[in-house]
Design a protein around this motif. Structure first.
Motif, mmCIF file in Angstrom:
data_model
loop_
_atom_site.group_PDB
_atom_site.id
_atom_site.type_symbol
_atom_site.label_atom_id
_atom_site.label_comp_id
_atom_site.label_asym_id
_atom_site.label_seq_id
_atom_site.Cartn_x
_atom_site.Cartn_y
_atom_site.Cartn_z
ATOM 1 N N VAL A 100 0.857 -1.181 0.000
ATOM 2 C CA VAL A 100 0.000 0.000 0.000
ATOM 3 C C VAL A 100 0.897 1.236 0.000
ATOM 4 O O VAL A 100 1.726 1.406 0.892
ATOM 5 C CB VAL A 100 -0.938 0.046 1.219
ATOM 6 N N GLY A 101 0.749 2.082 -1.004
ATOM 7 C CA GLY A 101 1.523 3.314 -1.072
ATOM 8 C C GLY A 101 0.738 4.416 -1.754
ATOM 9 O O GLY A 101 -0.185 4.144 -2.520
ATOM 10 N N THR A 102 1.078 5.649 -1.448
ATOM 11 C CA THR A 102 0.473 6.793 -2.121
ATOM 12 C C THR A 102 1.576 7.765 -2.507
ATOM 13 O O THR A 102 2.666 7.764 -1.924
ATOM 14 C CB THR A 102 -0.548 7.526 -1.221
ATOM 15 N N ALA A 103 1.299 8.591 -3.492
ATOM 16 C CA ALA A 103 2.252 9.616 -3.910
ATOM 17 C C ALA A 103 1.493 10.893 -4.227
ATOM 18 O O ALA A 103 0.338 10.846 -4.667
ATOM 19 C CB ALA A 103 3.062 9.164 -5.125
ATOM 20 N N THR A 104 2.141 12.013 -3.999
ATOM 21 C CA THR A 104 1.603 13.327 -4.348
ATOM 22 C C THR A 104 2.638 14.045 -5.193
ATOM 23 O O THR A 104 3.830 14.029 -4.870
ATOM 24 C CB THR A 104 1.293 14.155 -3.097
ATOM 25 N N ILE A 105 2.195 14.668 -6.286
ATOM 26 C CA ILE A 105 3.074 15.430 -7.164
ATOM 27 C C ILE A 105 2.843 16.917 -6.914
ATOM 28 O O ILE A 105 1.698 17.380 -6.864
ATOM 29 C CB ILE A 105 2.818 15.093 -8.636
ATOM 30 N N TYR A 106 3.934 17.656 -6.750
ATOM 31 C CA TYR A 106 3.903 19.099 -6.513
ATOM 32 C C TYR A 106 4.599 19.814 -7.666
ATOM 33 O O TYR A 106 5.596 19.318 -8.208
ATOM 34 C CB TYR A 106 4.638 19.460 -5.225
ATOM 35 N N ASP A 107 4.099 20.996 -8.025
ATOM 36 C CA ASP A 107 4.780 21.776 -9.051
ATOM 37 C C ASP A 107 5.941 22.550 -8.444
ATOM 38 O O ASP A 107 6.249 22.414 -7.243
ATOM 39 C CB ASP A 107 3.808 22.681 -9.801
ATOM 40 N N ALA A 108 6.603 23.387 -9.253
ATOM 41 C CA ALA A 108 7.786 24.100 -8.791
ATOM 42 C C ALA A 108 7.486 25.102 -7.689
ATOM 43 O O ALA A 108 8.386 25.501 -6.945
ATOM 44 C CB ALA A 108 8.455 24.814 -9.967
ATOM 45 N N SER A 109 6.215 25.518 -7.547
ATOM 46 C CA SER A 109 5.823 26.426 -6.470
ATOM 47 C C SER A 109 5.331 25.678 -5.238
ATOM 48 O O SER A 109 4.802 26.283 -4.312
ATOM 49 C CB SER A 109 4.741 27.398 -6.957
ATOM 50 N N ASP A 110 5.484 24.366 -5.223
ATOM 51 C CA ASP A 110 5.110 23.502 -4.098
ATOM 52 C C ASP A 110 3.600 23.353 -3.943
ATOM 53 O O ASP A 110 3.102 23.064 -2.856
ATOM 54 C CB ASP A 110 5.722 24.001 -2.790
ATOM 55 N N LYS A 111 2.859 23.520 -5.016
ATOM 56 C CA LYS A 111 1.416 23.305 -4.991
ATOM 57 C C LYS A 111 1.102 21.857 -5.328
ATOM 58 O O LYS A 111 1.622 21.303 -6.300
ATOM 59 C CB LYS A 111 0.725 24.225 -5.997
ATOM 60 N N GLN A 112 0.219 21.223 -4.518
ATOM 61 C CA GLN A 112 -0.198 19.852 -4.790
ATOM 62 C C GLN A 112 -1.044 19.815 -6.061
ATOM 63 O O GLN A 112 -2.016 20.547 -6.184
ATOM 64 C CB GLN A 112 -1.021 19.306 -3.633
ATOM 65 N N LEU A 113 -0.672 18.918 -6.980
ATOM 66 C CA LEU A 113 -1.376 18.856 -8.256
ATOM 67 C C LEU A 113 -1.967 17.487 -8.574
ATOM 68 O O LEU A 113 -3.016 17.406 -9.217
ATOM 69 C CB LEU A 113 -0.441 19.264 -9.402
ATOM 70 N N VAL A 114 -1.309 16.406 -8.167
ATOM 71 C CA VAL A 114 -1.766 15.069 -8.529
ATOM 72 C C VAL A 114 -1.689 14.164 -7.301
ATOM 73 O O VAL A 114 -0.700 14.190 -6.561
ATOM 74 C CB VAL A 114 -0.915 14.456 -9.664
ATOM 75 N N SER A 115 -2.739 13.370 -7.098
ATOM 76 C CA SER A 115 -2.767 12.377 -6.025
ATOM 77 C C SER A 115 -2.822 10.983 -6.642
ATOM 78 O O SER A 115 -3.633 10.723 -7.534
ATOM 79 C CB SER A 115 -3.992 12.602 -5.122
ATOM 80 N N ILE A 116 -1.955 10.096 -6.157
ATOM 81 C CA ILE A 116 -1.844 8.741 -6.702
ATOM 82 C C ILE A 116 -1.989 7.740 -5.562
ATOM 83 O O ILE A 116 -1.356 7.891 -4.506
ATOM 84 C CB ILE A 116 -0.485 8.534 -7.400
ATOM 85 N N TYR A 117 -2.824 6.741 -5.762
ATOM 86 C CA TYR A 117 -2.938 5.632 -4.813
ATOM 87 C C TYR A 117 -2.553 4.354 -5.540
ATOM 88 O O TYR A 117 -2.990 4.102 -6.671
ATOM 89 C CB TYR A 117 -4.361 5.499 -4.270
ATOM 90 N N TYR A 118 -1.744 3.521 -4.880
ATOM 91 C CA TYR A 118 -1.245 2.295 -5.502
ATOM 92 C C TYR A 118 -1.134 1.219 -4.431
ATOM 93 O O TYR A 118 -0.421 1.406 -3.438
ATOM 94 C CB TYR A 118 0.119 2.588 -6.127
ATOM 95 N N GLY A 119 -1.875 0.138 -4.557
ATOM 96 C CA GLY A 119 -1.819 -0.884 -3.526
ATOM 97 C C GLY A 119 -2.709 -2.068 -3.830
ATOM 98 O O GLY A 119 -3.161 -2.270 -4.966
ATOM 99 N N GLN A 120 -2.994 -2.831 -2.804
ATOM 100 C CA GLN A 120 -3.760 -4.062 -2.947
ATOM 101 C C GLN A 120 -5.125 -3.996 -2.264
ATOM 102 O O GLN A 120 -5.734 -5.029 -2.002
ATOM 103 C CB GLN A 120 -2.934 -5.234 -2.402
#
Length: 232
Positions: A100-120
């Protein structure tokens, strides 16, 4: 507003864990618990496995594509995606078995843009909406890995008088018209993947504005992230 319906099935277990993880990623890095396997890792723009990419002919100084691309791979080594090299990804790994893992992608200004969930584990909610699809393209690196095959899709769902815009992975290509709104859950063998752009403070006044944003540099950079997923 129409009432939502919860989906049931063999993957809809440990729901509380899934919502807990989503909360961890939305607030930044999470700390590992005592004696557990949890870990929070920040991957800054200068680390990871870079994959240089030439900017497009239309790239300008403010275009995310002008910075090239970097590749991010989840700690289990199976799921990867690319992002603009000056953006960053944070991963929270809650469990190694079941994974079970999650990831968040931030742009160059540190704004959250993408949420990813990956697991079973997985959970979803559905409800009747009227949908307009702006664009949906297959994800080349996930073709043949899931059924229906994964697409990167931009669309709007109308629930009574409320318009909710989505740019996310979908299982198959969504269709315009009356539909059940279901979060995009991609089945990859024994793994589950969801990935969506966070529009919390950026809903659009109308479809014309949404299309204009999507055609711009940020919209195309986010579409490229969703279309870049690979799984092995």
């Amino acid at each position: 507003m129409h009432p939502a319906r919860r989906l049931a099935g063999p993957l809809a277990m440990a729901t509380a864990a899934a919502f807990f993880l989503a909360g961890c990623t939305s607030g930044g890095p999470a700390e590992s618990g005592g004696g557990g396997t949890s870990a929070a890792v920040t991957v800054p723009p200068s680390t990871g496995t870079p994959e240089p990419a030439a900017p497009s002919a239309s790239a300008s100084s403010g275009d995310p594509a002008a910075a090239g691309l970097a590749t991010f791979t989840f700690p289990d080594g199976r799921l990867s995606f690319t992002r603009p090299a000056d953006w960053k990804a944070e991963v929270f790994e809650a469990s190694a078995s079941p994974y079970v893992g999650t990831a968040t992608i931030y742009d160059a200004s540190d704004k959250q843009l993408v949420s990813i969930y990956y697991g079973q584990i997985a959970d979803g909610v559905s409800g009747p909406v009227t949908r307009t699809v702006f664009e949906s393209v297959p994800v080349p690196g996930l073709q043949g890995r899931s059924t229906p095959e994964a697409h990167a899709s931009f669309y709007v769902d109308w629930d009574d008088d409320d318009a909710i815009y989505h740019l996310q992975l979908t299982a198959g290509a969504p269709a315009t018209g009356p539909r059940d709104a279901v979060k995009g859950i991609i089945l990859l063998g024994d793994r589950v993947l969801t990935a969506e752009v966070l529009f919390d403070d950026q809903q659009f006044p109308d479809d014309k504005s949404a299309r204009a944003w999507f055609a711009g540099s940020q919209g195309q950079a986010l579409k490229a992230i969703l279309a870049s997923f690979t799984f092995r």
